[in-house]
Design an enzyme around this catalytic site. Structure first.
Site, PDB file in Angstrom:
ATOM      1  N   TYR A  17       0.829  -1.203   0.000  1.00 46.48           N
ATOM      2  CA  TYR A  17       0.000   0.000   0.000  1.00 46.48           C
ATOM      3  C   TYR A  17       0.863   1.252   0.000  1.00 46.48           C
ATOM      4  CZ  TYR A  17      -3.893  -3.102   0.569  1.00 46.48           C
ATOM      5  OH  TYR A  17      -4.818  -4.083   0.362  1.00 46.48           O
ATOM      6  N   TYR A  41     -16.258   2.373   0.437  1.00 45.14           N
ATOM      7  CA  TYR A  41     -15.487   1.298  -0.166  1.00 45.14           C
ATOM      8  C   TYR A  41     -14.567   0.687   0.889  1.00 45.14           C
ATOM      9  CZ  TYR A  41     -12.085  -1.137  -3.056  1.00 45.14           C
ATOM     10  OH  TYR A  41     -11.269  -2.099  -3.583  1.00 45.14           O
ATOM     11  N   MET A  50     -11.432  -0.874   1.704  1.00 42.03           N
ATOM     12  CA  MET A  50     -10.122  -1.091   1.076  1.00 42.03           C
ATOM     13  C   MET A  50      -9.477  -2.363   1.613  1.00 42.03           C
ATOM     14  SD  MET A  50      -8.528   2.729   0.838  1.00 42.03           S
ATOM     15  CE  MET A  50      -8.521   3.117   2.588  1.00 42.03           C
ATOM     16  N   TYR A  66      -8.025  -7.527 -12.364  1.00 40.32           N
ATOM     17  CA  TYR A  66      -8.014  -6.493 -11.325  1.00 40.32           C
ATOM     18  C   TYR A  66      -6.683  -6.486 -10.574  1.00 40.32           C
ATOM     19  CZ  TYR A  66      -9.427  -3.866  -7.154  1.00 40.32           C
ATOM     20  OH  TYR A  66      -9.510  -2.954  -6.136  1.00 40.32           O
ATOM     21  N   TYR A  67      -6.186  -7.700 -10.269  1.00 38.53           N
ATOM     22  CA  TYR A  67      -4.903  -7.802  -9.551  1.00 38.53           C
ATOM     23  C   TYR A  67      -3.772  -7.962 -10.545  1.00 38.53           C
ATOM     24  CZ  TYR A  67      -7.998  -8.582  -5.589  1.00 38.53           C
ATOM     25  OH  TYR A  67      -8.963  -8.449  -4.645  1.00 38.53           O
ATOM     26  N   LYS A  68      -2.651  -7.300 -10.256  1.00 33.82           N
ATOM     27  CA  LYS A  68      -1.528  -7.328 -11.195  1.00 33.82           C
ATOM     28  C   LYS A  68      -0.573  -8.481 -10.906  1.00 33.82           C
ATOM     29  CE  LYS A  68      -2.668  -3.395 -13.249  1.00 33.82           C
ATOM     30  NZ  LYS A  68      -3.729  -2.975 -12.360  1.00 33.82           N
ATOM     31  N   PHE A 102     -18.344 -15.201   3.736  1.00 34.59           N
ATOM     32  CA  PHE A 102     -18.439 -14.265   4.857  1.00 34.59           C
ATOM     33  C   PHE A 102     -19.318 -13.074   4.490  1.00 34.59           C
ATOM     34  CE2 PHE A 102     -16.572 -10.398   6.837  1.00 34.59           C
ATOM     35  CZ  PHE A 102     -16.918 -10.649   8.158  1.00 34.59           C
ATOM     36  N   HIS A 158     -13.817  -5.248  -3.303  1.00 37.06           N
ATOM     37  CA  HIS A 158     -13.339  -6.254  -4.249  1.00 37.06           C
ATOM     38  C   HIS A 158     -12.873  -7.492  -3.501  1.00 37.06           C
ATOM     39  CE1 HIS A 158     -12.937  -2.661  -6.881  1.00 37.06           C
ATOM     40  NE2 HIS A 158     -13.182  -3.543  -7.865  1.00 37.06           N
ATOM     41  N   LYS A 187     -23.020 -13.707   3.924  1.00 34.45           N
ATOM     42  CA  LYS A 187     -23.751 -13.831   5.172  1.00 34.45           C
ATOM     43  C   LYS A 187     -24.320 -12.481   5.613  1.00 34.45           C
ATOM     44  CE  LYS A 187     -21.796 -15.168   9.087  1.00 34.45           C
ATOM     45  NZ  LYS A 187     -20.832 -15.884   9.904  1.00 34.45           N
ATOM     46  N   GLU A 192     -12.980 -18.131  -1.457  1.00 41.70           N
ATOM     47  CA  GLU A 192     -14.337 -18.576  -1.135  1.00 41.70           C
ATOM     48  C   GLU A 192     -14.762 -18.239   0.286  1.00 41.70           C
ATOM     49  OE1 GLU A 192     -15.043 -22.610  -2.257  1.00 41.70           O
ATOM     50  OE2 GLU A 192     -14.060 -22.286  -4.203  1.00 41.70           O
TER      51      GLU A 192
END
Lengths: 848, 180
Positions: B46, B96, B98, B164-166, B149, B138, B152, B144
């Protein structure tokens, strides 16, 4: 020409008022007004000086006061003012003389007498103090302060009867009894009781204590004293009850339990198994009443052994690990004096760890329905075990455990701190510092970790970084961190920094810090001055007495000792290795190892750069009075390097140690070095004997005895060879005579020094520091015995030495081998050390 | 980014002794702990901006403490909804998430739930201005546990973002959302 015309006379009286009300500027103006007409009026001149003194014009002040005195030698005012001036310069001896003169011209002047007595008590001149207090009371017997002051003066002379009589007489003069909750009266009574206690008459003291019960505010003190007196008078049953009452007030006070046990006639110093059993019984009974007491849970650990201990410590540790008590190891460590207990703890905690890993329980669980522990239990178990192995100096095992803990919960500051400590113990100061810094960054508002980190930076010889770090927590409005630390008398920092500079061979700066410590102690001594009046006025007499006693012992404090030891050693070194002002060329590298030279040179260039940087940054000019920056005209401490008589400076530090730390062997070892350098052989011998009486097997002492014997024999031989001795023969003859009769009491004269040393080694088998001392001694006795000494030192690789094989000892042995004996053997020894201390940077850097 | 957090199963054995779970503020002084948590919990590094923003969102960034040890955190970002035609800000916003994560040894103890409930509670406060209309995040398509989670708590998959992920595999992420 003392008499002034009425107008000026009135003005002069006003001047005195101005002084009393601290209106110094007005006073100065008025004084000038008189002096315009009568420039030779002594008392006005003196007063002008006094005002100037308060306006920070010291030199002018002295000039005016002296001038005033010259014109009016018989004025009590002039002398009093001169005394005040000396007092404000902390020149108490001179001040005393002035007051004495002043009193000659006005013997009943209350103000002067009062000030005089303050100086006397400050200087601990008990007899004169007593005389002054007596005179004060005779002049003014309405004020309780004078009665109490006189009682104190008798008390300090250990004249308990008179002290008591004065206080009794005082109470009799009271027209009406003070109300029930009068704090000052209560304190006075408790002080009275203290006097009786110190006279040793406990029965009287108890009787008195009971009689004043209703008037006492400080109930706890009263109860504690009562229990104590009952115990002293062997009224055991009552004492027991008194102590139990105290325990119910505070079930976590160690002293109360000790009192309770003593009253139960159990001597905790020598315990039989029966008595241990009794203690545990007592604890169990008490625990039902005070289930929240932590102390009661700890007692059984101290007084049980073997299987019984195992059960108790098991219970104790599980509770603490479940709760998450970070200080658990510190609590347990005290039990490690018993190696069996240490082994039991290790075994148990290892089991916990395995079980927690497999079953999530402390003990092997038999049925699946058992309750399981929280994840923090595993964490604290790892933490405890890491500390345990660190304590055993099993660095690798400790590191592995603490790393696992950090992986488990990487946010916990304590874990990093312990990792830093493990690395430090293993000899990797650089990484230790880095880990501490990592810990610091986890909690930036924690002063404790910030200070720890600073200390580790200094240990790793990085004073600039350290100052920046500690500066995060010094006052923002201080001119700079160092000034604030000095104002706050922050001694640990000065000590660590001084030692850091000493390692870097920056001896000027090092001495500067050690002198700073001395200054703090001097300031603390000076600070007591205000309390002589304050405590009397507030009647906090018991606290006052204990303060006086503390001040008398002040320099026995470990901080002073450490600073003094460093300073003495440096001054003794400077005597033989004087430095020129810039230090560069005269740098004496002879006695240093290559490492030290490198470090010193590096430090020097670094310091230079830092100084340059500092010079560039022009200090912000601020007119703010409160923030006045005191310019340090000698930041490098060069004036300490330039002293003409380093031995004299050394003695200034040594003397307080001889008086106040005479039970520490280092005092006499330092004394021996000092007196040998001074060639005062009889005093050197006295130092040896005193050291011998403290610990005759001390390694350094052994070397010193041998050195002394060799030196005196050499002198004696020289003396005999010369028909006309160079030295004053009678003096030296006396020395030889005394030495020859006295030395045998510590060094038998019927065996050779070699045999004596071998016996010393045999007596201290398995100790590396003794081995080092022995090898040193043998080399001094016979410089040709290198082969033999090398073999002796190489013995230290044997298993029997494993318990004393510290990193420090190993470095000393290596350096001895390398510099004086046999470099191939040194190499062999080094390789062993690398196995024993796998992370030590000392050995790593040798290879680089 | 979300780690697999609590799915309570019925077989959870009885825990010994009561434990304390508490939430705490994230401040400039303890930001170091958040950095430590993030390095351990998420494969993503981050930026400094992330840590700067976290200090600005008040109740929408929190630490979780278990028996006084800091062991998890949630960090959200407020997003103003722009009026589509004029480009001015409306009085509605989205929240959102993060990051939300708990250290491995402390999972299945209800701590993730506690963190999420805290966020949901504060997002729906009537005093909240601008008003939050949606909360979203995201989740890596393979995670899973996390999906279960959030489902629920009535989050729904509203979109899939490919790539989305590099640096991690699979690189695709679901967008989970819940209307408030």
């Amino acid at each position: 020409m003392r008499e002034l015309p009425s107008k000026e006379s009135a003005l002069f009286k006003q001047i005195l008022k101005f002084y009393e009300y601290k209106q110094y500027k007005k006073g100065l103006k008025a004084a000038d007004q008189i002096l315009k007409k009568f420039p030779e009026h002594g008392e006005t001149l003196a007063m002008k000086g006094l005002f100037l003194n308060h306006m920070d014009k010291k030199e002018e002040a002295h000039d005016f006061v002296r001038k005033g005195l010259k014109f009016d030698l018989k004025s009590h005012i002039c002398w009093h003012v001169y005394g005040l001036l000396h007092r404000s310069d902390k020149n108490y001896g001179e001040a005393l003389k002035c007051y004495n003169q002043a009193l000659k011209f006005d013997k009943d002047n209350m103000q002067i007498l009062q000030d005089y007595s303050l100086l006397q008590i400050q200087m601990r001149n008990y007899e004169a103090f007593n005389e002054s207090r007596l005179r004060l009371l005779k002049l003014r017997h309405n004020n309780p302060r004078y009665w109490i002051g006189l009682a104190i003066s008798y008390h300090l002379q250990e004249n308990y009867d008179l002290a008591e009589q004065v206080l009794k007489a005082y109470v009799d003069t009271l027209k009406e009894k003070p109300g029930p909750m009068n704090f000052e009266h209560s304190e006075m009574l408790l002080y009275h009781n203290l006097i009786i206690e110190e006279s040793g008459k406990f029965d009287n003291a108890l009787e008195h204590l009971e009689s004043i019960k209703e008037d006492i505010c400080d109930r706890r003190s009263w109860k504690e004293k009562r229990a104590f007196f009952l115990l002293k008078l062997e009224r055991h049953q009552e004492a027991k009850e008194a102590y139990e009452d105290l325990i119910s007030d505070n079930p976590d006070c160690y002293d109360y339990y000790n009192g309770f046990l003593s009253a139960s006639q159990i001597n905790t110093n020598e315990l039989s198994p029966d008595q241990c059993e009794k203690i545990i019984e007592i604890c169990q009974t008490l625990e039902t009443k005070y289930p929240k007491s932590n102390l009661l849970k700890r007692f059984p650990l101290q007084y049980t052994s073997d299987e019984r201990f195992k059960v108790e410590v098991d219970k104790y540790m599980q509770a603490a690990l479940r709760k998450g008590v970070p200080s658990l190891f510190v609590n347990l460590k005290k039990l490690y004096v018993d190696p069996i207990k240490e082994a039991i703890i290790e075994e148990l905690v290892e089991e916990y760890l395995q079980n927690l890993k497999t079953y999530n329980t402390f003990t092997k669980s038999s049925n699946a329905g058992d309750e399981i522990e929280q994840p923090t239990a595993y964490l604290w178990t790892l933490y405890l075990l890491a500390q345990h192995y660190d304590n055993k100096r099993d660095t690798m095992k400790a590191l592995k455990l603490i790393d696992e803990a950090i992986e488990h919960t990487p946010t916990l500051v304590e874990l990093y701190m312990t990792k830093g400590r493990i690395l430090k113990h293993g000899g990797d100061l650089n990484n230790a510092m880095k880990v501490m810094d990592e810990a610091r960054e986890l909690d930036l508002q924690d002063r404790f970790i910030n200070s720890k980190c600073t200390k580790y930076m200094l240990r790793n010889n990085q004073p600039e970084e350290a100052l920046k770090t500690i500066g995060l927590f010094t006052r923002g409005d201080a001119p700079d961190p160092l000034t604030d630390l000095m104002d706050m008398q922050c001694m640990w920092y000065a000590l660590e920094e001084g030692e850091c500079y000493r390692r870097q061979n920056n001896l000027g700066k090092a001495l500067k810090r050690f002198h700073q410590i001395e200054k703090h102690f001097a300031d603390i001594t000076d600070d007591q001055f205000d309390f002589h009046t304050y405590c009397l006025r507030k009647v906090t007499l018991r606290a006052y007495l204990s303060m006086l006693r503390l001040e008398d012992q002040l320099r026995s404090h470990p901080y002073y000792f450490r600073a003094a030891k460093n300073a003495i050693e440096i001054y003794l070194y400077l005597k033989d290795n004087p430095k020129t002002i810039n230090g560069e060329e005269s740098q004496n590298y002879e006695n240093m190892t290559e490492e030290e030279i490198k470090a010193a040179k590096k430090a020097k260039s670094k310091a230079k750069k830092a100084a340059l940087k500092e010079a560039k940054k022009a200090p912000p000019v601020k007119e703010d009075q409160s923030k006045k920056k005191v310019q340090d005209d000698d930041p490098e401490g060069e004036k300490f390097l330039k002293v003409e008589d380093p031995l004299g400076e050394a003695f200034k530090f040594l003397h307080p140690l001889q008086i106040l730390a005479s039970k520490r062997i280092e005092t006499h070892l330092l004394g021996f070095e000092y007196y040998t350098q001074k060639k005062k052989y009889l005093l050197a011998l006295r130092a040896l004997k005193r050291a011998y009486n403290i610990d005759k097997e001390n390694p350094d002492l052994h070397v010193n005895i041998i050195r002394f014997k060799l030196e005196v024999s050499r002198l004696e031989k020289e003396d005999n060879e010369k028909r006309e001795p160079l030295r004053d023969s009678t003096e030296y003859q006396t020395i030889f005579k005394v030495v020859n009769t006295e030395l045998p009491t510590i060094l038998p004269d019927n065996i050779s020094l070699e045999v004596y040393t071998e016996e010393f080694l045999a007596r201290n088998k398995g100790s590396m520091s003794h081995l080092l001392a022995g090898s040193n001694a043998l080399l001094q006795i016979n410089p040709e015995s290198k082969q033999k000494v090398t073999n002796i030192l190489m013995n230290s690789t044997k298993d029997e030495f494993s318990s004393t094989r510290t990193l420090k000892n190993c470095i000393s042995v290596y350096e001895q081998l390398k510099s004086k004996l046999d470099s191939s053997k040194a190499e062999e020894f080094k390789n062993k050390c690398k196995e024993w201390f796998p992370i030590s940077s000392y050995y790593k850097e040798l290879d680089d | 980014m979300v780690t697999s957090t609590a799915i309570k199963n019925n077989k959870t054995p009885k825990r010994n002794t009561a434990h304390r779970v508490a939430l705490g503020e994230i401040t400039p002084n303890n930001l170091g702990q958040l950095k430590k948590l993030n390095t351990v919990l998420f494969p993503v590094q981050y930026s400094e901006k992330f840590y700067k923003d976290v200090l600005e969102v008040g109740e929408f960034a929190k630490f979780a403490y278990f028996n006084d040890c800091c062991i998890g955190a949630v960090c959200c970002r407020k997003e103003q909804i722009k009026e589509s035609n004029q480009g001015t800000t409306s009085d509605q916003a989205k929240l959102y998430i993060m990051t939300l994560g708990v250290l491995a040894p402390y999972r299945n103890l209800g701590i993730g739930t506690k963190l999420l409930t805290h966020i949901l509670q504060h997002a729906t406060l009537t005093t909240q201005h601008p008003k939050f209309v949606e909360i979203y995040l995201h989740v890596q398509t393979s995670n899973e546990e996390a999906l279960a989670f959030y489902k629920k708590y009535d989050f729904e998959i509203v979109a899939t973002v490919e790539g989305y992920y590099k640096k991690i595999s699979p690189p695709d992420a679901y967008v989970l959302s819940k209307k408030l």
